[in-house]
Scaffold this active site. Structure first.
Site, PDB file in Angstrom:
ATOM      1  N   SER A 152       0.864  -1.495  -0.080  1.00  0.00           N
ATOM      2  CA  SER A 152      -0.075  -0.096   0.105  1.00  0.00           C
ATOM      3  C   SER A 152       0.705   1.222   0.057  1.00  0.00           C
ATOM      4  O   SER A 152       0.410   2.270  -0.295  1.00  0.00           O
ATOM      5  CB  SER A 152      -0.804   0.104   1.326  1.00  0.00           C
ATOM      6  OG  SER A 152      -1.254  -1.092   1.768  1.00  0.00           O
ATOM      7  N   HIS A 190      -1.906  -2.701  -6.606  1.00  0.00           N
ATOM      8  CA  HIS A 190      -2.486  -2.260  -5.547  1.00  0.00           C
ATOM      9  C   HIS A 190      -3.928  -2.344  -5.537  1.00  0.00           C
ATOM     10  O   HIS A 190      -4.544  -1.615  -6.111  1.00  0.00           O
ATOM     11  CB  HIS A 190      -2.252  -0.747  -5.085  1.00  0.00           C
ATOM     12  CG  HIS A 190      -2.537  -0.427  -3.690  1.00  0.00           C
ATOM     13  ND1 HIS A 190      -3.199   0.940  -3.419  1.00  0.00           N
ATOM     14  CD2 HIS A 190      -2.983  -0.958  -2.631  1.00  0.00           C
ATOM     15  CE1 HIS A 190      -3.666   0.904  -2.200  1.00  0.00           C
ATOM     16  NE2 HIS A 190      -3.281  -0.291  -1.895  1.00  0.00           N
ATOM     17  N   ASN A 230      -3.647   6.217  -1.410  1.00  0.00           N
ATOM     18  CA  ASN A 230      -3.376   6.368  -0.004  1.00  0.00           C
ATOM     19  C   ASN A 230      -2.869   7.858   0.359  1.00  0.00           C
ATOM     20  O   ASN A 230      -2.818   8.242   1.407  1.00  0.00           O
ATOM     21  CB  ASN A 230      -2.189   5.491   0.663  1.00  0.00           C
ATOM     22  CG  ASN A 230      -3.288   4.075   0.900  1.00  0.00           C
ATOM     23  OD1 ASN A 230      -4.299   4.029   1.545  1.00  0.00           O
ATOM     24  ND2 ASN A 230      -2.543   2.877   0.759  1.00  0.00           N
ATOM     25  N   GLU A 246      -4.407  -0.091  -8.686  1.00  0.00           N
ATOM     26  CA  GLU A 246      -3.179   0.848  -9.104  1.00  0.00           C
ATOM     27  C   GLU A 246      -2.470   0.099  -9.671  1.00  0.00           C
ATOM     28  O   GLU A 246      -1.895  -1.009  -9.060  1.00  0.00           O
ATOM     29  CB  GLU A 246      -2.790   1.773  -7.823  1.00  0.00           C
ATOM     30  CG  GLU A 246      -3.900   2.675  -7.350  1.00  0.00           C
ATOM     31  CD  GLU A 246      -3.387   3.394  -6.295  1.00  0.00           C
ATOM     32  OE1 GLU A 246      -3.233   4.820  -6.393  1.00  0.00           O
ATOM     33  OE2 GLU A 246      -3.331   3.010  -5.100  1.00  0.00           O
TER      34      GLU A 246
END
Ligand code: 3HC
Length: 284
Positions: A117, A138, A188, A150
């Protein structure tokens, strides 16, 4: 013939990714350290499918065909012949790098992917000899439901690997989005400051936890409020991600709020331990 994929780590993300691929018709080898964790992982996948069947979304025939695509193993050699390896072990660079050394040595896949992450892809790729095959994929939790992935290109990721990974994600029914190896990538980078800010507002007494969550849920039309979402992701996971991005950027917005640090050190990690910002009935 169906493509074979190896998923390493039968936790929340690993079981979700395995489920997405077996449902899409891929053969999946799910690798874990113990028989117990593998059996638990398989039971979680089966229970989710049974729930979908109870709602009339899957037939028994589809479940048995998908479950027939799943193989559990503690042995990396069983992954040999896999088109891709997707690593989903705990968010520690050393642990992930150990896994990739073994994966490259035993499995010989076209794609070596990490579901990190927040750890830089280029750093993790140092574990392998052929960095051109290394990439970040991801996924989002809950994987069977969340569409985007991702696709993160490290500095040595080849064009061929990037194209193969984008195709693979499409083949499993998800939406791949290419991003560069930036701290926190896109999701994130946006999400963690929001969760952290909600915790800081709670610390400052700006509103109650329910108040903060209700405002964001109803006012910004999010499916979950930020505190509820942090509990859902896991407070330890949130803190690890923030620490990792903060260590790279020294940007204060990623410095974990004091209350988050305290909850994690008290073992209150959110839904999975039965308590975080909220109390939960213990789930399996
Ligand atoms: N696994 C599989 N499927 C699940 C699931 C799970 N853990 N939880 C819920 N679902 C499915 C349900 O079966 C249902 O499917 P259906 O519509 O086909 O019947 C659907 O999701 C909706 O579930 P529910 O009706 O039970 O509950 P909700 O409508 O409240 O939705 C939710 C649950 C999908 C979790 C929703 O609340 C949501 O989208 N929350 C936000 C999740 C989110 O933001 N995820 C990203 C986290 S960040 C991340 O993963 C990145 C990492 O690096 C931190």
């Amino acid at each position: 013939m169906a493509k074979k994929i190896t998923v390493i780590g039968p936790g929340t993300m690993g079981t979700g990714i395995a489920q997405a691929f077996i449902t899409a018709g891929f053969e999946v080898v799910l690798i874990g350290r113990s028989e117990e964790s593998l059996q638990r992982g398989m039971a979680i996948i089966k229970a989710r499918m049974d729930k979908a069947a109870a709602k009339g979304k899957l037939s028994q025939q589809e479940i048995s065909s998908a479950m027939g695509n799943l193989k559990l193993s503690a042995n990396y050699d069983d992954g040999r012949g896999s088109y891709a390896v997707i690593e989903t072990v705990s968010e520690m660079a050393e642990t992930k790098m150990e896994v990739f050394k073994l994966a490259e040595e035993h499995i010989h896949s076209e794609i070596l992917a990490t579901n990190t992450s927040s750890i830089p892809i280029s750093k993790l790729s140092e574990a392998v000899k052929d960095r051109s095959r290394f990439i970040g994929l991801h996924f989002f939790n809950p994987v069977p439901v969340m569409k985007p992935v991702e696709v993160i290109l490290g500095k040595d990721t080849s064009k061929a690997t990037a194209e193969a990974a984008l195709r693979l994600i499409e083949e499993c029914g998800k939406v791949p989005i290419e991003v560069i190896d930036y701290p926190g990538f896109v999701a994130n980078s946006v999400l963690m400051p929001m969760l952290n800010e909600a915790i800081i507002l709670l610390e400052k007494g700006v509103s109650t936890k329910e108040g903060i969550d209700t405002i964001i849920k109803l006012g910004l039309n999010h499916p979950m409020g930020p505190l509820e979402l942090a509990d859902y992701i896991g407070l330890d996971v949130c803190k690890d991600i923030m620490d990792s991005i903060y260590n790279e950027t020294h940007d204060m917005k990623f410095k974990p709020a004091e209350m988050l640090i305290q909850l994690v050190s008290a073992g209150k990690l959110g839904r999975k331990t039965g308590e975080g910002f909220y109390l939960y009935k213990q789930e399996r």
